[in-house]
Design an enzyme around this catalytic site. Structure first.
Site, PDB file in Angstrom:
ATOM      1  N   VAL A  16       0.771  -1.208   0.007  1.00  0.00           N
ATOM      2  CA  VAL A  16      -0.162  -0.021  -0.006  1.00  0.00           C
ATOM      3  C   VAL A  16       0.901   1.214  -0.128  1.00  0.00           C
ATOM      4  O   VAL A  16       0.622   2.210  -0.697  1.00  0.00           O
ATOM      5  CB  VAL A  16      -0.974  -0.119   1.252  1.00  0.00           C
ATOM      6  CG1 VAL A  16      -1.701   1.284   1.380  1.00  0.00           C
ATOM      7  CG2 VAL A  16      -1.899  -1.033   1.186  1.00  0.00           C
ATOM      8  N   THR A  84      -2.768  -4.480   9.329  1.00  0.00           N
ATOM      9  CA  THR A  84      -3.762  -4.536  10.465  1.00  0.00           C
ATOM     10  C   THR A  84      -4.317  -6.224  10.360  1.00  0.00           C
ATOM     11  O   THR A  84      -5.432  -6.119   9.877  1.00  0.00           O
ATOM     12  CB  THR A  84      -4.907  -3.672  10.477  1.00  0.00           C
ATOM     13  OG1 THR A  84      -5.270  -3.507   9.106  1.00  0.00           O
ATOM     14  CG2 THR A  84      -4.559  -2.152  10.916  1.00  0.00           C
ATOM     15  N   CYS A 261      -6.427  -8.856   3.137  1.00  0.00           N
ATOM     16  CA  CYS A 261      -7.612  -8.014   3.399  1.00  0.00           C
ATOM     17  C   CYS A 261      -9.091  -9.131   3.599  1.00  0.00           C
ATOM     18  O   CYS A 261      -9.471  -8.887   4.377  1.00  0.00           O
ATOM     19  CB  CYS A 261      -8.031  -7.126   2.006  1.00  0.00           C
ATOM     20  SG  CYS A 261      -6.741  -5.711   1.986  1.00  0.00           S
TER      21      CYS A 261
END
Length: 421
Positions: A16, A84, A261
């Site tokens: 990212v 995360t 994800c």
């Protein structure tokens, strides 16, 4: 060349952060910070192990790189783009994003009235209720007065050369109207896809987490019907071929759902739901179906056979990328290897990372031998380009199991020895 006087620091240079930082260099001075010294050294040499940015583009970008927080100048905008994940109990692990938050807190110069933007996927409330207060605690500064919070969910799809950071619509948000416009202006200079101003930071956080939860649930439905049709000796691929002829049919396919994800974000949403006293039945049912798909696939691949030798082709979480994060192929390998030796090959995966993450040894010479069972788990283009060699990997009485029906042409040469879900 930068055309804006402001300075931006991107914290985290993975899938990212790096593409975002490179894109930002077109309009502003941008620094890229990552705690991994090896990663920074590689990027300085022009090598992006994720394969998202080539050496020429990286070299020409003007991106300034460092693994030392003190080396970053005072900035107008900080963007946090760190992972995360979930822990062993599938609970949100916010330790990395909170560590990055503390790093940013140490960089802030209140005189610049900086904006701290989070791109990491979180459940609604994390930015304003956890990250902002942590910065306040460490600095004595006040959110909304001395520094400002924003959120713009990442939408990077590893290996996707069409929906890149400079083409997609970027959702933006800020804690007040002025911050929202600052965030919007920044991203408008990055993408030709424009920006969408979310009603609030929480709305932007929620939008991101449901994007992937929705996809997870849709795939879970297809995985479930795949298991139903298998009991009828009915190919799900034949069913999908027919169903796709309807104009509004959603063309999801069965498969292993991993990655950073889709296989993770639904747990963030279900965690929040549980905290709020709501039992997230649909979300968790989808997760359970997808998380157990590897075991079911192994059973189908093995059938009544007990092969002495098994080859699994592909370990990354999707084709044509080196990303091993949360790869469900590792679960498949564990199930297949209960009673047999399993050889694993992947032209993209890093051998050291595979060993560290999954205790799996990659065999670069695996394609030189033949096996009782060959499982094409990740149909990299490199595999699809050598169809004849794939067929030759199977012993005379062996079986080729093609999870995604990526090489159906092999049925012509292998006959009944070719199978799929």
């Amino acid at each position: 060349m930068a055309c804006d006087t402001q300075t931006v620091v991107v914290v985290g240079l993975g899938y990212v952060g790096l593409p975002l930082a490179v894109a930002l260099c077109k309009t502003t001075e941008c620094w890229g910070f990552d705690i991994e010294a090896k990663r920074i050294a590689e990027l300085r040499e022009g090598w992006d192990r994720t394969g998202e940015i080539n050496a020429e583009r990286l070299s020409n970008s003007g991106l300034k790189l460092t693994d030392q927080p003190d080396a970053c100048p005072s900035a107008d905008i900080y963007i946090v783009t760190v992972p995360t994940p979930v822990n062993a109990e599938n609970q949100p692990d916010l330790s990395i994003v909170m560590a990055a938050t503390r790093t940013v807190a140490g960089m802030l110069d209140a005189a610049r009235r900086p904006v701290v933007i989070f791109e990491s996927t979180v459940y609604p409330g994390v930015t304003e209720d956890m990250c902002g207060p942590e910065i306040e605690r460490l600095t004595g500064l006040k959110a909304g007065v001395d520094f400002f919070l924003g959120y713009s969910p990442e939408r990077i799809n590893p290996g996707d050369r069409e929906h890149t950071i400079d083409r997609i619509t970027k959702v933006v948000s800020g804690q007040d109207a002025d911050t929202l416009e600052r965030v919007a202006k920044l991203y408008e200079g990055v993408t030709s896809g424009g920006v969408f101003r979310a009603a609030s930071i929480k709305a932007a956080e929620a939008a991101k987490v449901i994007e992937n939860a929705q996809r997870d649930i849709n795939i879970a439905f297809v995985n479930e019907i795949t298991q139903i049709f298998e009991k009828l000796d009915l190919s799900v691929w034949d069913v999908l071929d027919a169903a796709r002829t309807k104009w509004n049919f959603l063309p999801f396919q069965p498969g292993l759902v991993g990655g950073h994800c889709i296989g993770v974000d639904p747990y963030y949403l279900s965690h929040l739901a549980t905290k709020l006293g709501k039992n997230p039945q649909v979300i968790l049912a989808g997760r359970d179906t997808n998380d157990t798909m590897a075991k079911w696939m192994a059973e189908i691949a093995l059938g009544d056979r007990r092969p002495a030798s098994i080859l699994v082709l592909g370990l990354t979480f999707k084709e044509d990328v080196p990303d091993l994060r949360n790869s469900k192929v590792a679960d498949l390998i564990a199930e297949l290897g209960a009673d047999a030796a399993v050889t694993v090959h992947d032209p993209f995966a890093d051998a050291d990372e595979a060993r560290h993450e999954y205790e799996i040894e990659l065999d670069s010479t695996a394609l030189d031998r033949r096996y009782d069972l060959v499982v094409l788990a990740v149909p990299h283009a490199a595999y699809r380009a050598q169809m004849d060699q794939l067929g030759q990997l199977v012993n005379e009485d062996g079986r080729f199991f093609d999870i995604k029906r990526a090489v159906p042409e092999l049925r012509d040469t292998l006959g009944a020895r070719y199978a799929t879900i």
